[in-house]
Design a protein around this motif. Structure first.
Motif, PDB file in Angstrom:
ATOM      1  N   ASN A  12       0.837  -1.194   0.000  1.00  0.00           N
ATOM      2  CA  ASN A  12       0.000   0.000   0.000  1.00  0.00           C
ATOM      3  C   ASN A  12       0.871   1.242   0.000  1.00  0.00           C
ATOM      4  O   ASN A  12       1.795   1.360   0.814  1.00  0.00           O
ATOM      5  N   TYR A  13       0.554   2.158  -0.913  1.00  0.00           N
ATOM      6  CA  TYR A  13       1.302   3.397  -1.067  1.00  0.00           C
ATOM      7  C   TYR A  13       0.380   4.586  -0.872  1.00  0.00           C
ATOM      8  O   TYR A  13      -0.799   4.530  -1.217  1.00  0.00           O
ATOM      9  N   ASP A  14       0.945   5.664  -0.341  1.00  0.00           N
ATOM     10  CA  ASP A  14       0.218   6.922  -0.181  1.00  0.00           C
ATOM     11  C   ASP A  14       1.092   8.034  -0.754  1.00  0.00           C
ATOM     12  O   ASP A  14       2.167   8.317  -0.236  1.00  0.00           O
ATOM     13  N   PHE A  15       0.620   8.602  -1.852  1.00  0.00           N
ATOM     14  CA  PHE A  15       1.346   9.698  -2.505  1.00  0.00           C
ATOM     15  C   PHE A  15       0.573  11.001  -2.335  1.00  0.00           C
ATOM     16  O   PHE A  15       0.344  11.731  -3.296  1.00  0.00           O
ATOM     17  N   GLY A  16       0.124  11.272  -1.117  1.00  0.00           N
ATOM     18  CA  GLY A  16      -0.643  12.485  -0.867  1.00  0.00           C
ATOM     19  C   GLY A  16      -2.079  12.300  -1.332  1.00  0.00           C
ATOM     20  O   GLY A  16      -2.858  11.602  -0.706  1.00  0.00           O
ATOM     21  N   LYS A  17      -2.413  12.905  -2.461  1.00  0.00           N
ATOM     22  CA  LYS A  17      -3.786  12.815  -2.974  1.00  0.00           C
ATOM     23  C   LYS A  17      -4.078  11.467  -3.628  1.00  0.00           C
ATOM     24  O   LYS A  17      -5.232  11.143  -3.873  1.00  0.00           O
ATOM     25  N   ARG A  18      -3.036  10.706  -3.926  1.00  0.00           N
ATOM     26  CA  ARG A  18      -3.214   9.444  -4.642  1.00  0.00           C
ATOM     27  C   ARG A  18      -2.754   8.276  -3.778  1.00  0.00           C
ATOM     28  O   ARG A  18      -1.631   8.235  -3.313  1.00  0.00           O
ATOM     29  N   GLU A  65      -2.736   0.502  -4.291  1.00  0.00           N
ATOM     30  CA  GLU A  65      -2.492  -0.829  -3.761  1.00  0.00           C
ATOM     31  C   GLU A  65      -1.944  -1.694  -4.883  1.00  0.00           C
ATOM     32  O   GLU A  65      -2.515  -1.739  -5.970  1.00  0.00           O
ATOM     33  N   LEU A  66      -0.805  -2.338  -4.632  1.00  0.00           N
ATOM     34  CA  LEU A  66      -0.190  -3.248  -5.604  1.00  0.00           C
ATOM     35  C   LEU A  66      -0.159  -4.644  -5.018  1.00  0.00           C
ATOM     36  O   LEU A  66       0.041  -4.807  -3.813  1.00  0.00           O
ATOM     37  N   ILE A  67      -0.302  -5.634  -5.883  1.00  0.00           N
ATOM     38  CA  ILE A  67      -0.093  -7.016  -5.478  1.00  0.00           C
ATOM     39  C   ILE A  67       1.185  -7.481  -6.164  1.00  0.00           C
ATOM     40  O   ILE A  67       1.280  -7.469  -7.388  1.00  0.00           O
ATOM     41  N   GLU A  68       2.173  -7.847  -5.356  1.00  0.00           N
ATOM     42  CA  GLU A  68       3.429  -8.374  -5.869  1.00  0.00           C
ATOM     43  C   GLU A  68       3.339  -9.898  -5.873  1.00  0.00           C
ATOM     44  O   GLU A  68       2.982 -10.501  -4.868  1.00  0.00           O
ATOM     45  N   THR A  69       3.670 -10.496  -7.023  1.00  0.00           N
ATOM     46  CA  THR A  69       3.760 -11.941  -7.138  1.00  0.00           C
ATOM     47  C   THR A  69       5.172 -12.278  -7.602  1.00  0.00           C
ATOM     48  O   THR A  69       5.595 -11.808  -8.665  1.00  0.00           O
ATOM     49  N   ILE A  70       5.907 -13.038  -6.815  1.00  0.00           N
ATOM     50  CA  ILE A  70       7.278 -13.399  -7.180  1.00  0.00           C
ATOM     51  C   ILE A  70       7.239 -14.459  -8.277  1.00  0.00           C
ATOM     52  O   ILE A  70       6.626 -15.510  -8.106  1.00  0.00           O
ATOM     53  N   THR A  71       7.879 -14.163  -9.403  1.00  0.00           N
ATOM     54  CA  THR A  71       7.891 -15.089 -10.530  1.00  0.00           C
ATOM     55  C   THR A  71       9.239 -15.805 -10.682  1.00  0.00           C
ATOM     56  O   THR A  71       9.322 -16.802 -11.377  1.00  0.00           O
ATOM     57  N   LYS A  72      10.271 -15.274 -10.041  1.00  0.00           N
ATOM     58  CA  LYS A  72      11.564 -15.959 -10.004  1.00  0.00           C
ATOM     59  C   LYS A  72      12.387 -15.347  -8.875  1.00  0.00           C
ATOM     60  O   LYS A  72      12.511 -14.132  -8.782  1.00  0.00           O
ATOM     61  N   GLN A  73      12.942 -16.207  -8.036  1.00  0.00           N
ATOM     62  CA  GLN A  73      13.820 -15.743  -6.961  1.00  0.00           C
ATOM     63  C   GLN A  73      15.060 -16.614  -7.013  1.00  0.00           C
ATOM     64  O   GLN A  73      15.026 -17.772  -6.646  1.00  0.00           O
ATOM     65  N   ASN A  74      16.115 -16.017  -7.534  1.00  0.00           N
ATOM     66  CA  ASN A  74      17.378 -16.731  -7.669  1.00  0.00           C
ATOM     67  C   ASN A  74      18.510 -15.815  -7.181  1.00  0.00           C
ATOM     68  O   ASN A  74      19.412 -15.488  -7.929  1.00  0.00           O
ATOM     69  N   PHE A  75      18.372 -15.336  -5.919  1.00  0.00           N
ATOM     70  CA  PHE A  75      19.417 -14.482  -5.368  1.00  0.00           C
ATOM     71  C   PHE A  75      20.699 -15.286  -5.246  1.00  0.00           C
ATOM     72  O   PHE A  75      20.646 -16.484  -4.987  1.00  0.00           O
ATOM     73  N   PRO A  76      21.852 -14.706  -5.481  1.00  0.00           N
ATOM     74  CA  PRO A  76      22.095 -13.273  -5.575  1.00  0.00           C
ATOM     75  C   PRO A  76      21.995 -12.687  -6.990  1.00  0.00           C
ATOM     76  O   PRO A  76      22.196 -11.493  -7.151  1.00  0.00           O
ATOM     77  N   SER A  77      21.639 -13.463  -7.984  1.00  0.00           N
ATOM     78  CA  SER A  77      21.711 -12.937  -9.353  1.00  0.00           C
ATOM     79  C   SER A  77      20.403 -12.409  -9.924  1.00  0.00           C
ATOM     80  O   SER A  77      20.424 -11.495 -10.748  1.00  0.00           O
ATOM     81  N   GLU A  78      19.239 -12.952  -9.513  1.00  0.00           N
ATOM     82  CA  GLU A  78      17.984 -12.546 -10.135  1.00  0.00           C
ATOM     83  C   GLU A  78      16.832 -12.481  -9.140  1.00  0.00           C
ATOM     84  O   GLU A  78      16.764 -13.269  -8.206  1.00  0.00           O
ATOM     85  N   PHE A  79      15.923 -11.552  -9.408  1.00  0.00           N
ATOM     86  CA  PHE A  79      14.643 -11.466  -8.698  1.00  0.00           C
ATOM     87  C   PHE A  79      13.636 -10.886  -9.674  1.00  0.00           C
ATOM     88  O   PHE A  79      13.810  -9.763 -10.152  1.00  0.00           O
ATOM     89  N   HIS A  80      12.591 -11.667  -9.980  1.00  0.00           N
ATOM     90  CA  HIS A  80      11.571 -11.208 -10.910  1.00  0.00           C
ATOM     91  C   HIS A  80      10.215 -11.231 -10.208  1.00  0.00           C
ATOM     92  O   HIS A  80       9.940 -12.137  -9.411  1.00  0.00           O
ATOM     93  N   ALA A  81       9.384 -10.259 -10.537  1.00  0.00           N
ATOM     94  CA  ALA A  81       8.057 -10.188  -9.933  1.00  0.00           C
ATOM     95  C   ALA A  81       7.102  -9.467 -10.870  1.00  0.00           C
ATOM     96  O   ALA A  81       7.513  -8.718 -11.756  1.00  0.00           O
ATOM     97  N   THR A  82       5.824  -9.727 -10.644  1.00  0.00           N
ATOM     98  CA  THR A  82       4.768  -9.017 -11.360  1.00  0.00           C
ATOM     99  C   THR A  82       4.021  -8.187 -10.325  1.00  0.00           C
ATOM    100  O   THR A  82       3.722  -8.674  -9.223  1.00  0.00           O
ATOM    101  N   TYR A  83       3.743  -6.936 -10.688  1.00  0.00           N
ATOM    102  CA  TYR A  83       3.016  -6.024  -9.816  1.00  0.00           C
ATOM    103  C   TYR A  83       1.723  -5.636 -10.524  1.00  0.00           C
ATOM    104  O   TYR A  83       1.760  -5.126 -11.644  1.00  0.00           O
ATOM    105  N   THR A  84       0.599  -5.885  -9.863  1.00  0.00           N
ATOM    106  CA  THR A  84      -0.680  -5.542 -10.476  1.00  0.00           C
ATOM    107  C   THR A  84      -1.424  -4.543  -9.598  1.00  0.00           C
ATOM    108  O   THR A  84      -1.367  -4.607  -8.366  1.00  0.00           O
TER     109      THR A  84
END
Length: 151
Positions: free
Chosen positions: A53-59, A62-81
């Motif tokens: 949840n974000y608050d930018f003053g007047k705006r 809400e984003l939903i993050e879904t992790i699509t790949k987690q391969n630390f330390p080299s990669e991290f992929h996600a979809t934000y809707t």
């Protein structure tokens, strides 16, 4: 709309990933973040979902993050809707020299309604600018301990 942004962080890869792979640290570099709530899956792993949840003053947003790949330390992929938009993000990290890390962030924004399609068409720089701002904030947090929380 697709674009790639990159930044060099003057800290070792392991240190950068330690800071990146922490929900508690997000408030220090994601301006406007009010809360991060785990929804499902194992936190930090493939398929995990989190509500941001974000608050930018007047705006408010809400984003939903879904992790699509987690391969630390080299990669991290996600979809934000969110209402009207999907962001497919691929993050790559690499050690480039002693105590320096390159972070490459590839974004693809997909509008899901007419209003967001128009915004993407009329204001593509705003999306790129936001990505660059978060990356710079993260760099400042990692290198200097500078936090955007309560800014």
């Amino acid at each position: 709309m697709k674009y790639t942004t990159e930044i060099i962080i003057e800290k070792p890869l392991e240190y950068v990933i330690n800071k990146m792979d922490s929900t508690d640290n997000m408030k220090h570099w994601q301006e406007g973040l009010v809360s991060a709530e785990h929804i499902s899956g194992t936190p930090g792993e493939f398929g995990a979902k989190m509500k941001l949840n974000y608050d930018f003053g007047k705006r408010k947003m809400e984003l939903i993050e879904t992790i699509t790949k987690q391969n630390f330390p080299s990669e991290f992929h996600a979809t934000y809707t969110t209402k009207g938009m999907r962001n497919i993000q691929q993050n790559y990290f690499e050690s480039i020299e002693e105590n320096h890390t390159r972070w490459i962030c590839k974004n693809e924004f997909q509008p899901t309604n007419f209003v967001m399609n128009a915004m993407l068409f009329l204001m593509p720089r705003a999306f790129k600018k936001q990505t660059k701002t978060y990356m710079k904030n993260f760099k400042n947090f990692v290198e200097n301990g500078t936090s955007t929380a309560n800014a």
